[in-house]
Design a protein around this motif. Structure first.
Motif, PDB file in Angstrom:
ATOM      1  N   GLY A  47       0.631  -1.213   0.019  1.00 16.44           N
ATOM      2  CA  GLY A  47      -0.053   0.013   0.002  1.00 16.44           C
ATOM      3  C   GLY A  47       0.836   1.179   0.024  1.00 16.44           C
TER       4      GLY A  47
ATOM      5  N   ARG B 161      -3.164   3.832  -1.917  1.00 15.14           N
ATOM      6  CA  ARG B 161      -4.373   4.156  -0.786  1.00 15.14           C
ATOM      7  C   ARG B 161      -4.868   5.337  -0.336  1.00 15.14           C
ATOM      8  NH1 ARG B 161      -4.377  -1.110  -1.735  1.00 15.14           N
ATOM      9  NH2 ARG B 161      -5.649  -0.120  -3.414  1.00 15.14           N
TER      10      ARG B 161
ATOM     11  N   CYS C 136     -12.680   6.416   4.496  1.00 12.24           N
ATOM     12  CA  CYS C 136     -12.340   7.479   4.582  1.00 12.24           C
ATOM     13  C   CYS C 136     -12.633   8.751   5.474  1.00 12.24           C
ATOM     14  CB  CYS C 136     -12.177   8.238   3.075  1.00 12.24           C
ATOM     15  SG  CYS C 136     -11.569   7.044   1.529  1.00 12.24           S
TER      16      CYS C 136
ATOM     17  N   ASP D 230     -11.407   2.515  -3.557  1.00  8.78           N
ATOM     18  CA  ASP D 230     -10.446   1.827  -2.504  1.00  8.78           C
ATOM     19  C   ASP D 230      -9.300   2.911  -2.209  1.00  8.78           C
ATOM     20  OD1 ASP D 230      -9.560   1.614  -5.023  1.00  8.78           O
ATOM     21  OD2 ASP D 230      -8.497   0.039  -4.725  1.00  8.78           O
ATOM     22  N   GLN D 231      -9.654   4.246  -2.438  1.00  4.74           N
ATOM     23  CA  GLN D 231      -8.423   5.277  -2.235  1.00  4.74           C
ATOM     24  C   GLN D 231      -9.241   6.363  -1.409  1.00  4.74           C
ATOM     25  OE1 GLN D 231      -7.644   5.883  -6.472  1.00  4.74           O
ATOM     26  NE2 GLN D 231      -5.586   5.273  -6.142  1.00  4.74           N
ATOM     27  N   CYS D 232      -8.361   6.980  -0.709  1.00  4.30           N
ATOM     28  CA  CYS D 232      -8.748   8.328   0.143  1.00  4.30           C
ATOM     29  C   CYS D 232      -8.013   9.297  -0.154  1.00  4.30           C
ATOM     30  CB  CYS D 232      -8.508   7.798   1.677  1.00  4.30           C
ATOM     31  SG  CYS D 232      -9.507   6.544   2.263  1.00  4.30           S
TER      32      CYS D 232
ATOM     33  N   ARG E 287      -2.745   1.884  -8.919  1.00  2.00           N
ATOM     34  CA  ARG E 287      -3.821   1.317  -8.114  1.00  2.00           C
ATOM     35  C   ARG E 287      -3.462   1.137  -6.677  1.00  2.00           C
ATOM     36  NH1 ARG E 287      -7.175   4.097 -10.419  1.00  2.00           N
ATOM     37  NH2 ARG E 287      -8.600   3.148  -8.865  1.00  2.00           N
ATOM     38  N   THR E 288      -2.263   0.712  -6.484  1.00  2.00           N
ATOM     39  CA  THR E 288      -1.640   0.462  -5.064  1.00  2.00           C
ATOM     40  C   THR E 288      -1.724   1.834  -4.145  1.00  2.00           C
ATOM     41  OG1 THR E 288       0.319   0.314  -6.168  1.00  2.00           O
ATOM     42  CG2 THR E 288      -0.315  -1.575  -5.207  1.00  2.00           C
TER      43      THR E 288
ATOM     44  N   GLY F  72      -7.766  -0.369   6.699  1.00  2.00           N
ATOM     45  CA  GLY F  72      -8.820  -0.323   5.975  1.00  2.00           C
ATOM     46  C   GLY F  72     -10.109   0.465   6.528  1.00  2.00           C
TER      47      GLY F  72
ATOM     48  N   VAL G 270      -4.826   3.088   5.885  1.00  2.00           N
ATOM     49  CA  VAL G 270      -4.000   2.089   4.767  1.00  2.00           C
ATOM     50  C   VAL G 270      -3.962   0.747   5.538  1.00  2.00           C
ATOM     51  CG1 VAL G 270      -1.837   1.954   3.671  1.00  2.00           C
ATOM     52  CG2 VAL G 270      -2.840   4.106   3.817  1.00  2.00           C
TER      53      VAL G 270
END
Ligand code: GTP
Ligand code: MG
Length: 205
Positions: free
Chosen positions: A26, A118, A204, A148-150, A115-116, A201, A198
């Protein structure tokens, strides 16, 4: 005691996306205008003096710098690795237009396609809390950010402002954090928030 950063080391530099480490761990990306305090914040968070090179001359960081960071959760007696990514500042004027364009292009490509990633940590200078370029960057990230991202906003150099002005920033930018690398204020809160998002999980903020 909540999780904290117990180790950090320089991993690698990349000048474009295909030079970045293989996707897996991450990633937390620190981005913001040149001179806002990105490298300093990395040093504050990792409790290191000069892991990331900071400088009073804008444009110090010219590559995508990767750092391996280890969190330790004492309650679970577990260690967790993640990557911090120090990006070159945007808005640095003292380079040629074409070079600026090349940088911007590869940076855009990087932040959109990894895409990794986070968490995006957008640093803004508390003394100039409503810069149009920062509002543009925020909008830009919100356009492509995945489920899946903040994204969080962090206002640096809070030591330069009075309480009244700091309160105003928080009112105008709900969810933002205020930090001072100089006085080490707000650093622990951010350290924990990064872990919660991260590693744990959590949703956000
Ligand atoms: N007063 C104050 N100064 C700070 C703070 N954070 C950083 N600075 C100073 O701001 C200047 C720029 O800091 P850097 O960390 O190098 O900024 P950067 O965003 O990495 O800059 P680039 O690599 O050029 O994009 C340095 O002189 C730092 O000492 C802070 O919280 N308070
Ligand atoms: Mg820097």
């Amino acid at each position: 005691m909540p999780a904290r950063i117990v180790d950090a080391s320089f991993l690698t530099s990349a000048s474009k996306i295909d030079e970045a480490p293989a996707e897996g761990i991450g990633e937390v990306v620190f981005l913001g205008r040149s001179n806002v305090g990105k490298s300093s914040l990395l040093n504050s968070l990792t409790h290191r003096k000069s892991l990331a090179k900071s400088s009073s001359t804008p444009g110090k960081t010219r590559l995508i710098n990767y750092f391996e960071v280890v969190y330790k959760d004492d309650e679970a007696d577990e260690k967790y690795n993640l990557h911090f990514v120090d990006l070159p500042g945007f808005g640095y004027a003292k380079v040629s237009k074409s070079m600026k364009y090349e940088w911007q292009k590869s940076l855009n490509e990087f932040i959109k396609n990894r895409r990794t990633i986070r968490l995006f940590v957008h640093l803004r200078d508390a003394r100039h809390p409503n810069e149009p370029i920062d509002d543009d960057v925020k909008r830009y990230i919100e356009e492509f950010i995945g489920p899946d991202q903040c994204y969080i906003e962090v206002f640096t150099k809070s030591d330069k402002l009075k309480q009244k002005d700091l309160s105003k920033i928080l009112k105008e930018h709900p969810g933002a954090l205020l930090v001072s690398n100089l006085k080490k204020r707000g650093i622990e809160k951010l350290e924990h928030l990064i872990f919660d998002i991260v590693i744990k999980g959590q949703p956000c903020p």
